[in-house]
Structure formats: structure tokens, C-alpha cells
Design a protein around this motif. Structure first.
Motif, short mmCIF file in Angstrom:
data_model
loop_
_atom_site.label_atom_id
_atom_site.label_comp_id
_atom_site.label_asym_id
_atom_site.label_seq_id
_atom_site.Cartn_x
_atom_site.Cartn_y
_atom_site.Cartn_z
N LEU A 96 14.09 -2.48 -4.60
CA LEU A 96 13.43 -1.26 -4.13
C LEU A 96 11.92 -1.38 -4.26
O LEU A 96 11.40 -2.07 -5.14
CB LEU A 96 13.93 -0.06 -4.96
N ARG A 97 11.23 -0.69 -3.37
CA ARG A 97 9.77 -0.74 -3.35
C ARG A 97 9.18 0.51 -4.02
O ARG A 97 9.65 1.61 -3.81
CB ARG A 97 9.26 -0.84 -1.91
N TYR A 98 8.15 0.28 -4.81
CA TYR A 98 7.46 1.37 -5.51
C TYR A 98 5.96 1.19 -5.33
O TYR A 98 5.48 0.06 -5.17
CB TYR A 98 7.79 1.37 -7.00
N SER A 99 5.23 2.30 -5.37
CA SER A 99 3.77 2.19 -5.29
C SER A 99 3.17 2.38 -6.68
O SER A 99 3.62 3.24 -7.45
CB SER A 99 3.20 3.24 -4.33
N PHE A 100 2.18 1.56 -7.00
CA PHE A 100 1.55 1.57 -8.31
C PHE A 100 0.06 1.84 -8.18
O PHE A 100 -0.60 1.32 -7.28
CB PHE A 100 1.74 0.22 -9.01
N SER A 101 -0.47 2.60 -9.12
CA SER A 101 -1.91 2.80 -9.21
C SER A 101 -2.58 1.48 -9.57
O SER A 101 -2.06 0.69 -10.36
CB SER A 101 -2.23 3.83 -10.29
#
Length: 210
Positions: free
Chosen positions: A193-198
Motif C-alpha cells: 500500500l502507498r502512503y504519503s509522508f511529511s
């Protein structure tokens, strides 16, 4: 939430050298009730305007390095100054607040209280202040270099090479992907799964062998 009330002189320990007298002048002039709190994940500082006989209230996280502490305090003071002039007739982070914040930043830059790299990063903030600290990624990356405690083996997501692996404190492992606007798209190895990170999130580095 555990908090700590600090007499004025104790406040100097949280501020960069050369900024204390100027900060105290604002606090006394506007009768600010300043509270220094423990670390909060969601916010670095907070402002509540005066009402029903109570003073203006500002809170700032006490775990910040002196430069980040001062910038956070100035962010909240800008809310106070905006309220004093416009009350609730303008947006919280609208043009009026941006003008107040930029003016405060410029004043303290001219005092020479910031290191050169922080000063350079602040120039963009002066031109176009962000509503939250997380909106100023370049500035935060510079500021975090001045933290007294640096976690060994950890890095900001922005400083990890594309394709390299990193691990969160909960053990989940990700591969760093491309920058999408202001956040990095990363893939969790176990799920795909893809996640966005700061960009400024601190994670544990893992050196992958590809």
C-alpha cells in the motif's frame, strides 16, 4: 495536559540569545499569559484571544530548540496582533495575519538572533508565510538541525534517497518514493500500500541491498 508556568527570567533559557528583551516587551505590553507545555504531536503552539476579563493566552511546546521556539512564539503573537487590530473580522491565516507575522519575522531577523542558514530559510516565510509550521518544509529541515538531541540512525524522509528503505517506530517498513507536491509517496513493504509522508518526519534508516 501537563504544563509549566515560567517567570519571565526563566523564559530566557528557551529563546535565542539577543531576543529575550524584545519578547518580554511584547508579553508585557499585551498582557500575555504564556504557558510552556510538554511536547504535542499535533501543534507546536496555540493562541487564544482575551475574553471575559481573561488575558491573551499563548502556549508553546517546551521541547523546541531556541530558534524554533521563537519562530513558533512569533507565529502566535501574530495572531494576537491581528486580533487586536481586526478582532474576528478576518480569516485566521489571511492576508492580515501574514502581514503581522512577516513584520515580526523581519524585526527579529534584523536583530541578528538567527544563524545564517535559518535566516535564509526565513526569507521565504517573510514573503509568503504558511498557516502551519508543517507548511514550511525547507525552514523546518534547517531548524531541526539545531535540536540538542539527535536520534542516532534516524533521518528525515526528505534526506533518504529514493528507493531506500526506512522503518517507523512501530516497526513498519517502507520504501521511499517520489515527492508529490510537498509529501513523499512511500510503499509499505508488507502490504504494497502507498502512503504519503511529511518531508520532516524522522524515521529509522535501513540500507537496502538492491
Amino acid at each position: 495536559m501537563p504544563v509549566s508556568e515560567h517567570p519571565m527570567q526563566a523564559l530566557a533559557a528557551f529563546l535565542p540569545e539577543g531576543s529575550f528583551e524584545e519578547v518580554v516587551a511584547y508579553i508585557k505590553q499585551y498582557r500575555v499569559h504564556l504557558t510552556i507545555t510538554r511536547k504535542r504531536k499535533s501543534v507546536l503552539g496555540d493562541y487564544r484571544h482575551a475574553f471575559a476579563g481573561k488575558n491573551h493566552r499563548i502556549t508553546v511546546n517546551g521541547d523546541l530548540n531556541p530558534y524554533e521556539f521563537l519562530i513558533t512564539l512569533l507565529h502566535e503573537l501574530a495572531h494576537l496582533l491581528t486580533f487586536e487590530q481586526y478582532r474576528n473580522r478576518v480569516e485566521a491565516h489571511g492576508a492580515e495575519w501574514k502581514a503581522c507575522y512577516a513584520k515580526l519575522l523581519l524585526h527579529f531577523i534584523q536583530l541578528g538572533v538567527f544563524p545564517e542558514d535559518v535566516e535564509q530559510a526565513l526569507q521565504y516565510s517573510v514573503m509568503n508565510p504558511a498557516a502551519t509550521a508543517n507548511g514550511e518544509t525547507a525552514l523546518l529541515l534547517v531548524l531541526r538541525k539545531y535540536n540538542k538531541q539527535q536520534r542516532s540512525g534516524y533521518a528525515h524522509v526528505a534526506d533518504i534517497a529514493e528507493g531506500e528503505l526506512f522503518q517507523m517506530d512501530n516497526g513498519r517498513v517502507f520504501r521511499r518514493g517520489k515527492l508529490r507536491r510537498k509529501r513523499y509517496e512511500c510503499v509499505e513493504l508488507s502490504t504494497g500500500l502507498r502512503y504519503s509522508f511529511s518531508a520532516v518526519m524522522e524515521v529509522k534508516m535501513i540500507h537496502s541491498h538492491q
